[in-house]
Design an enzyme around this catalytic site. Sequence first.
Site, PDB file in Angstrom:
ATOM      1  N   SER A 122      25.804  13.810  14.737  1.00 36.59           N
ATOM      2  CA  SER A 122      27.100  13.657  15.397  1.00 36.59           C
ATOM      3  C   SER A 122      28.053  14.724  14.877  1.00 36.59           C
ATOM      4  O   SER A 122      28.013  15.092  13.699  1.00 36.59           O
ATOM      5  CB  SER A 122      27.670  12.262  15.131  1.00 36.59           C
ATOM      6  OG  SER A 122      28.910  12.083  15.783  1.00 36.59           O
ATOM      7  N   LYS A 174      22.003   6.389  15.313  1.00 38.40           N
ATOM      8  CA  LYS A 174      22.823   7.252  16.175  1.00 38.40           C
ATOM      9  C   LYS A 174      23.010   6.613  17.547  1.00 38.40           C
ATOM     10  O   LYS A 174      24.073   6.743  18.174  1.00 38.40           O
ATOM     11  CB  LYS A 174      22.149   8.625  16.322  1.00 38.40           C
ATOM     12  CG  LYS A 174      22.874   9.606  17.252  1.00 38.40           C
ATOM     13  CD  LYS A 174      24.314   9.838  16.850  1.00 38.40           C
ATOM     14  CE  LYS A 174      24.903  11.119  17.447  1.00 38.40           C
ATOM     15  NZ  LYS A 174      24.703  11.306  18.867  1.00 38.40           N
ATOM     16  N   HIS A 177      25.716   4.125  17.101  1.00 37.61           N
ATOM     17  CA  HIS A 177      26.932   4.931  16.906  1.00 37.61           C
ATOM     18  C   HIS A 177      27.503   5.339  18.250  1.00 37.61           C
ATOM     19  O   HIS A 177      28.713   5.218  18.504  1.00 37.61           O
ATOM     20  CB  HIS A 177      26.585   6.158  16.053  1.00 37.61           C
ATOM     21  CG  HIS A 177      27.598   7.263  16.076  1.00 37.61           C
ATOM     22  ND1 HIS A 177      27.719   8.140  17.141  1.00 37.61           N
ATOM     23  CD2 HIS A 177      28.519   7.664  15.161  1.00 37.61           C
ATOM     24  CE1 HIS A 177      28.667   9.017  16.884  1.00 37.61           C
ATOM     25  NE2 HIS A 177      29.176   8.747  15.695  1.00 37.61           N
ATOM     26  N   ASN A 178      26.655   5.826  19.149  1.00 36.91           N
ATOM     27  CA  ASN A 178      27.143   6.270  20.444  1.00 36.91           C
ATOM     28  C   ASN A 178      27.584   5.103  21.317  1.00 36.91           C
ATOM     29  O   ASN A 178      28.511   5.237  22.114  1.00 36.91           O
ATOM     30  CB  ASN A 178      26.061   7.088  21.157  1.00 36.91           C
ATOM     31  CG  ASN A 178      25.979   8.497  20.620  1.00 36.91           C
ATOM     32  OD1 ASN A 178      26.400   8.768  19.498  1.00 36.91           O
ATOM     33  ND2 ASN A 178      25.423   9.408  21.392  1.00 36.91           N
ATOM     34  N   GLU A 181      30.965   4.390  20.223  1.00 40.25           N
ATOM     35  CA  GLU A 181      31.804   5.461  20.759  1.00 40.25           C
ATOM     36  C   GLU A 181      32.211   5.165  22.206  1.00 40.25           C
ATOM     37  O   GLU A 181      33.366   5.385  22.594  1.00 40.25           O
ATOM     38  CB  GLU A 181      31.018   6.771  20.670  1.00 40.25           C
ATOM     39  CG  GLU A 181      31.718   7.998  21.206  1.00 40.25           C
ATOM     40  CD  GLU A 181      30.786   9.191  21.166  1.00 40.25           C
ATOM     41  OE1 GLU A 181      30.277   9.575  22.239  1.00 40.25           O
ATOM     42  OE2 GLU A 181      30.525   9.725  20.068  1.00 40.25           O
TER      43      GLU A 181
END
Length: 302
Positions: A122, A174, A177-178, A181
């Site tokens: 990221s 990840k 995480h996205n 987001e």
Amino acid sequence: MEIGLIGLGKMGGNMAERLRLAGHKVVGFDFNPQATAKLTATGSVGVNSLEDLVANLTTGKRAIWIMVPAGDPVDETVAKLKPLMKQGDIFIDGGNSNYKDTIRRHDELKPQGFDFVDVGTSGGVWGLQEGYSLMIGGDEEPVKYLSPIFEALAPAADKGWGHVGPTGSGHFTKMVHNGIEYGMMQAFAEGFAILKAKESLNLDLAQISEIWRHGSVVRSWLLDLTAEALKENPNLEGLAAYVPDSGEGRWTVFEAIDLNISAPVITEALIRRLRSREDNNYTDRALSIMRNAFGGHAVKKS
């Protein structure tokens, strides 16, 4: 330390430059000859074939960082590289692959004598200046071997990166995480839309975003970027209401369902992205005709 890098787009090119500035030798390949020429011009080694990339890695284990789209492009790249590499060499997938594909690739390559490390990366186009957040999955030995690379790419040698678990865990982390987001972006977008709609107060969205950046509980790097964008284009002129997604949000929602985890914010943020791409939305037209049918409400014609 030497590192091969496949995929010299904006993010890959910035990663190469950050590594070069830290004293590492970078050998890069991209199907775009201008990208490889730019890499060479900045002091690294740009090559025009995978054969040349591998041939230019001459010290220690060959470690090749792959930055290509998820899915078949990763498998195809690995398949082309395997005959050129030797046992003990390391494949690194720094893209947004599905963690299930990552586990499969590791399990296929390990018996053949290769290591496979997944790195959820990221930082986007700002990574050159700010450093990259690196969520690393894989076996202990190759991750330890690659630690100088991770230290150079991260915001600091001891910050912003870590070995989070076994193979697949980097990409899984990840992915989530996205998904987070997605939800954060949606909340900011909706909040600014509400402020914009209150025309009677004539609110300055750029000013408000600047106020929020300092001391507010919603201050964040995402808000910093939003504030800068609103300063330059407060009415978002020239932009289409079309928001793509690269897959990680979908995978996060699928995993939440499989794990019996309620994730309504991330799910709705994903649905809103899908909605943004619908031209002359059929769902809304269907709702309109239903209201007309049962209540005689007026229907707006296109």
